[in-house]
Design a protein around this motif. Structure first.
Motif, short mmCIF file in Angstrom:
data_model
loop_
_atom_site.label_atom_id
_atom_site.label_comp_id
_atom_site.label_asym_id
_atom_site.label_seq_id
_atom_site.Cartn_x
_atom_site.Cartn_y
_atom_site.Cartn_z
N GLY A 64 -3.68 13.18 2.39
CA GLY A 64 -3.37 13.84 1.13
C GLY A 64 -2.31 13.18 0.27
N ALA A 65 -1.92 11.94 0.56
CA ALA A 65 -0.88 11.27 -0.22
C ALA A 65 -1.39 10.94 -1.62
CB ALA A 65 -0.44 9.99 0.48
N ASP A 66 -0.48 11.00 -2.58
CA ASP A 66 -0.74 10.60 -3.95
C ASP A 66 0.25 9.49 -4.29
OD1 ASP A 66 -1.07 10.22 -6.63
OD2 ASP A 66 -0.51 12.26 -7.23
N PHE A 67 -0.19 8.23 -4.28
CA PHE A 67 0.73 7.11 -4.45
C PHE A 67 1.19 6.92 -5.89
CE2 PHE A 67 -1.32 5.94 -0.40
CZ PHE A 67 -0.18 5.80 0.38
N THR A 68 0.66 7.71 -6.80
CA THR A 68 1.20 7.68 -8.16
C THR A 68 2.48 8.50 -8.25
OG1 THR A 68 -0.07 9.62 -8.90
CG2 THR A 68 -1.12 7.44 -9.09
N ASP A 69 2.77 9.29 -7.23
CA ASP A 69 3.97 10.13 -7.20
C ASP A 69 4.50 10.17 -5.78
OD1 ASP A 69 5.99 11.94 -7.49
OD2 ASP A 69 4.73 13.65 -8.03
N ARG A 70 5.37 9.21 -5.46
CA ARG A 70 5.88 9.11 -4.09
C ARG A 70 6.82 10.25 -3.72
NH1 ARG A 70 4.90 4.79 -1.02
NH2 ARG A 70 3.75 3.06 -1.96
N MET A 71 7.33 10.97 -4.74
CA MET A 71 8.21 12.09 -4.45
C MET A 71 7.44 13.38 -4.27
SD MET A 71 10.99 10.57 -4.22
CE MET A 71 12.02 12.02 -3.96
N ASN A 72 6.14 13.31 -4.45
CA ASN A 72 5.29 14.48 -4.25
C ASN A 72 5.41 14.96 -2.81
OD1 ASN A 72 2.92 16.08 -3.60
ND2 ASN A 72 2.10 15.44 -5.58
N PRO A 73 5.64 16.25 -2.58
CA PRO A 73 5.76 16.75 -1.20
C PRO A 73 4.56 16.39 -0.34
CG PRO A 73 6.51 18.42 -2.74
CD PRO A 73 5.91 17.31 -3.56
N ALA A 74 3.38 16.37 -0.93
CA ALA A 74 2.18 16.03 -0.16
C ALA A 74 2.24 14.59 0.32
CB ALA A 74 0.93 16.24 -1.01
N THR A 75 2.77 13.70 -0.52
CA THR A 75 2.90 12.30 -0.12
C THR A 75 3.93 12.16 0.99
OG1 THR A 75 2.35 11.61 -2.38
CG2 THR A 75 3.40 9.97 -0.96
N GLN A 76 5.02 12.88 0.89
CA GLN A 76 6.04 12.82 1.93
C GLN A 76 5.50 13.38 3.25
OE1 GLN A 76 9.79 14.41 0.59
NE2 GLN A 76 9.66 13.37 -1.39
N ARG A 77 4.73 14.45 3.18
CA ARG A 77 4.14 15.01 4.40
C ARG A 77 3.15 14.00 5.01
NH1 ARG A 77 3.94 19.81 1.36
NH2 ARG A 77 1.75 19.42 0.86
N ALA A 78 2.40 13.33 4.15
CA ALA A 78 1.44 12.34 4.65
C ALA A 78 2.16 11.20 5.37
CB ALA A 78 0.60 11.80 3.50
N GLY A 79 3.33 10.81 4.85
CA GLY A 79 4.11 9.78 5.52
C GLY A 79 4.58 10.23 6.89
#
Length: 218
Positions: free
Chosen positions: A157-172
């Motif tokens: 569920g990461a969105d690499f256009t917004d690295r601060m997105n909580p979903a991106t952080q959870r994906a990491g």
């Protein structure tokens, strides 16, 4: 997709090193065992020798690797650290292939090509590979690792256009957890002369002062 700076790209690769080691001593001539795959001392030594020669001649790689507080970084000042870093990445490459399978993603040649192109835009795939501690001929393997991390995080569920997105952080976080679990299941064994894995710090800790003892495995 992989960020706007070389530092981000290299940091992403370093974050992939969440490996958990197993006990045991590989047989003589073995630097590490990753499941049934053997990394030999000869292979590791050759990579480090090639890296040192190529790194000296690449000012871009030197600039990437340099400590901002110490621009006059000296190559080979900590040769043991160089070897540990190279071995960690060689292990990561193997684990990442299993991570992709576990996550149900296919890392095609096209994905790797796009990762190479992205690294080239950030300073050059070969220079980034040298800055990471491996010779130029490992650039495509490094790009495959980056592509794998991207693909798996997208699956989570990461969105690499917004690295601060909580979903991106959870994906990491999910990527790191999956990498660690996969490494555990692969029964990774490292020759104790090179140190031991610390999954909490994502790096190989230096070996204890026992290198001259005959149980080093060499």
């Amino acid at each position: 997709m992989f960020g706007k700076s070389v530092k981000v790209a290299v940091a992403a690769v370093a974050a992939a090193g969440a490996l958990a080691g197993c006990g045991g001593t590989p047989k003589a001539g073995t630097a590490a065992l990753v499941g049934d795959d053997r990394i030999t001392v000869t292979e590791l030594s050759q990579d480090v020798r090639d890296w040192r020669e190529q790194f000296r001649a690449d000012p871009v790689a030197n600039e990437m690797r340099a400590n901002p507080g110490n621009p006059a970084q000296q190559l080979g000042a900590d040769s043991e650290s160089d070897v540990r870093g190279a071995l960690t990445l060689l292990i990561n490459f193997r684990v990442a292939r299993e991570v992709a399978e576990a996550a149900g993603v296919e890392i095609t040649g096209g994905r790797v090509d796009r990762a190479v192109e992205s690294l080239n835009r950030q300073g050059g795939a070969e220079s980034i590979t040298l800055a990471s501690g491996l010779p130029r001929d490992r650039a495509r393997e490094l790009a495959r690792l980056v592509a794998t991390q991207s693909a798996v995080m997208e699956r989570f569920g990461a969105d690499f256009t917004d690295r601060m997105n909580p979903a991106t952080q959870r994906a990491g976080q999910q990527w790191n957890e999956l990498f660690r679990r996969t490494a555990d299941g692969m029964e990774i064994e490292v020759n104790p002369r090179y140190g031991t894995y610390d999954p909490g710090k994502f790096e190989i800790d230096p070996a204890e002062q026992r290198l001259s003892r005959p149980d080093s495995g060499i």
